[in-house]
Enzyme design. Structure first.
Site, PDB file in Angstrom:
ATOM      1  N   ASP A  30       4.375  -5.951  14.702  1.00  0.00           N
ATOM      2  CA  ASP A  30       3.195  -6.022  13.845  1.00  0.00           C
ATOM      3  C   ASP A  30       2.466  -7.332  14.120  1.00  0.00           C
ATOM      4  OD1 ASP A  30       1.492  -6.469  11.419  1.00  0.00           O
ATOM      5  OD2 ASP A  30       2.489  -4.644  10.736  1.00  0.00           O
ATOM      6  N   ASN A  87       3.393   3.672   4.267  1.00  0.00           N
ATOM      7  CA  ASN A  87       2.309   3.574   3.291  1.00  0.00           C
ATOM      8  C   ASN A  87       1.435   4.805   3.467  1.00  0.00           C
ATOM      9  OD1 ASN A  87       3.111   0.968   2.403  1.00  0.00           O
ATOM     10  ND2 ASN A  87       2.126   0.087   4.202  1.00  0.00           N
ATOM     11  N   GLN A  94      -2.043   1.660   2.983  1.00  0.00           N
ATOM     12  CA  GLN A  94      -2.246   2.153   4.349  1.00  0.00           C
ATOM     13  C   GLN A  94      -3.597   1.658   4.851  1.00  0.00           C
ATOM     14  OE1 GLN A  94      -2.262   6.427   4.861  1.00  0.00           O
ATOM     15  NE2 GLN A  94      -2.137   6.258   7.074  1.00  0.00           N
ATOM     16  N   SER A  95      -3.571   0.829   5.885  1.00  0.00           N
ATOM     17  CA  SER A  95      -4.806   0.266   6.428  1.00  0.00           C
ATOM     18  C   SER A  95      -5.220   0.904   7.755  1.00  0.00           C
ATOM     19  CB  SER A  95      -4.678  -1.251   6.587  1.00  0.00           C
ATOM     20  OG  SER A  95      -3.630  -1.561   7.476  1.00  0.00           O
ATOM     21  N   HIS A 100       2.761   5.942  10.686  1.00  0.00           N
ATOM     22  CA  HIS A 100       3.655   4.954  11.269  1.00  0.00           C
ATOM     23  C   HIS A 100       4.656   4.490  10.229  1.00  0.00           C
ATOM     24  CE1 HIS A 100       0.326   2.666   9.497  1.00  0.00           C
ATOM     25  NE2 HIS A 100       1.145   1.622   9.415  1.00  0.00           N
TER      26      HIS A 100
END
Length: 114
Positions: A30, A87, A94-95, A100
Site C-alpha cells: 500500500d 472495505n 473504500q476509496s 481488494h
C-alpha cells in the site's frame, strides 16, 4: 477500466511494489500504509466491490483470502496476528472501486476499528 489505479497497476501502466502475482490476483504494498506491513491483494478481473460478487465468484473470493494468509505467513505476521479487511462502499472507507483485501500487521490493532 482506464481510470482504475488497480487496473493500471495490473497492466503495468502505473508503478507499484508488487510482492505476489498469479493468474487471478496481484498483491502490492500500500502506498499509504496504516501499519508496518500493509499489503493489498487485488483481483485481476475488475470487480467494483464485494456487492457485485455472485456464487460463481466463490473460488475467486477464497483465493483472495488464501493468498492474503500466505503473504501474512511469509512476513511472519501469523504468530502475533494480522488483520484482513475488505472495505465495501464509501461509508466503509473504500476509496478505489476495485475489489481488494488489505493485509495489515506488525502492530497492535484495537477493536472496534474505525
Amino acid at each position: 477500466m482506464e481510470d482504475c489505479i488497480f487496473c493500471r497497476i495490473i497492466e503495468r501502466k502505473a508503478s507499484a511494489k508488487i510482492v505476489y502475482e498469479d493468474e487471478t490476483v496481484v498483491a502490492c504494498e500500500d502506498v499509504r500504509p496504516q501499519s508496518p506491513v500493509h499489503l493489498l491483494v487485488v483481483t485481476r478481473e475488475h470487480m467494483p466491490s464485494l456487492n457485485e460478487a455472485t456464487p460463481q465468484d466463490e473460488k475467486l473470493l477464497g483465493h483472495l483470502f488464501t493468498v492474503a494468509a500466505q503473504l501474512a505467513r511469509d512476513r511472519q505476521l501469523a504468530t502475533k496476528g494480522y488483520r484482513t479487511v475488505i472495505n465495501n462502499g464509501t461509508w466503509a472507507g473504500q476509496s478505489v472501486s476495485h475489489l481488494h483485501v488489505h493485509v495489515m500487521g506488525g502492530r497492535v490493532f484495537h477493536w472496534p476499528p474505525g
